[in-house]
Design an enzyme around this catalytic site. Structure first.
Site, PDB file in Angstrom:
ATOM      1  N   LEU A   5       0.861  -1.175   0.000  1.00  0.00           N
ATOM      2  CA  LEU A   5       0.000   0.000   0.000  1.00  0.00           C
ATOM      3  C   LEU A   5       0.900   1.228   0.000  1.00  0.00           C
ATOM      4  O   LEU A   5       1.954   1.229   0.650  1.00  0.00           O
ATOM      5  CB  LEU A   5      -0.897   0.032   1.247  1.00  0.00           C
ATOM      6  CG  LEU A   5      -1.998  -1.014   1.381  1.00  0.00           C
ATOM      7  CD1 LEU A   5      -2.764  -0.795   2.679  1.00  0.00           C
ATOM      8  CD2 LEU A   5      -2.948  -0.980   0.200  1.00  0.00           C
ATOM      9  N   ASP A   6       0.492   2.267  -0.724  1.00  0.00           N
ATOM     10  CA  ASP A   6       1.237   3.513  -0.681  1.00  0.00           C
ATOM     11  C   ASP A   6       1.324   3.995   0.764  1.00  0.00           C
ATOM     12  O   ASP A   6       0.391   3.781   1.557  1.00  0.00           O
ATOM     13  CB  ASP A   6       0.551   4.578  -1.527  1.00  0.00           C
ATOM     14  CG  ASP A   6       0.452   4.182  -2.997  1.00  0.00           C
ATOM     15  OD1 ASP A   6       1.209   3.286  -3.416  1.00  0.00           O
ATOM     16  OD2 ASP A   6      -0.387   4.769  -3.712  1.00  0.00           O
ATOM     17  N   ALA A   7       2.391   4.695   1.104  1.00  0.00           N
ATOM     18  CA  ALA A   7       2.625   5.121   2.484  1.00  0.00           C
ATOM     19  C   ALA A   7       1.432   5.861   3.103  1.00  0.00           C
ATOM     20  O   ALA A   7       1.055   5.572   4.252  1.00  0.00           O
ATOM     21  CB  ALA A   7       3.889   5.967   2.569  1.00  0.00           C
TER      22      ALA A   7
END
Length: 211
Positions: free
Chosen positions: A47-49
């Site tokens: 998942l993106d940060a």
């Protein structure tokens, strides 16, 4: 760290916003090792940060390999919720693009045609609600490209609320409206079908769609 499920082969956890999903200092694997007291925690999807929600982690090399195979072969389902600015023309559909990656700027973009590091990106979506110029959308990823959901909607004039990279700076005070809401896969050891769902937090912009 909130755990929904854990056994000797896998762990299903909720990634908080701002925490890296990869094996780096302060990332999810390090946090789960400390919480579960086990040396082996492997990331099999990302998942993106700034994005939060459900993630599945492997607790053995074999489990990591089997879950990665399911992802490659489309047997691992990932479902997201997103809030976009604008209104999709259709209540449901499929988006297909060729996406490239600018490694210098760390940005993904829609490419005009085939090329080096350009890959097909596909997703299915369904509009769940529409309110005052915003749409609540359920997304199922068919491919897993970096920033895929964010770029595919932004390129069509429907950026995700709170997306500081691909969206409108006017929404910068709102957390990014992308939530990993569901995962479905087969247990890497037993083959049992497993599915987990989790609603987003009751904060803006999710509360905009409450009755």
């Amino acid at each position: 760290m909130e755990l929904l499920y854990a056994d000797k082969r896998i762990a299903v956890a909720v990634k908080p916003p701002g925490v890296l999903s990869t094996d780096e200092p302060g990332g999810m694997p390090e946090l789960l090792r400390a919480q579960l007291g086990t040396p082996c925690i492997r990331t099999v999807h990302r998942l993106d940060a700034p994005v939060a929600g459900l993630m599945v982690f492997a607790r053995s090399a074999y489990a990591a390999g089997e879950l990665s195979r399911q992802i490659r072969e489309g047997e691992f389902e990932k479902t997201y919720l997103a809030v976009v600015q604008g209104m999709p023309k259709a209540d449901e559909g499929e988006l297909t693009d060729l996406l490239g990656r600018d490694k210098t700027r760390r940005m993904t973009y829609v490419a005009e045609g085939p090329g080096k590091d350009v890959r097909e990106a596909r997703l299915r979506y369904r509009v769940l609600d529409r309110r005052a110029g915003y749409a609540l959308i359920q997304v199922r990823l068919l491919t897993g490209r970096t920033h895929q959901i964010r770029v595919q909607f932004a390129s069509r004039g429907m950026p995700l609320v709170g997306d500081r990279r691909y969206g409108d700076a006017a929404e910068a005070d709102t957390p990014i409206a992308l939530w990993s809401a569901g995962v479905a896969f087969r247990h890497p050891e037993t083959g049992e079908a497993m599915a987990f769902e989790l609603a987003p937090p009751r904060t803006a912009p999710w509360t905009w769609f409450e009755t």
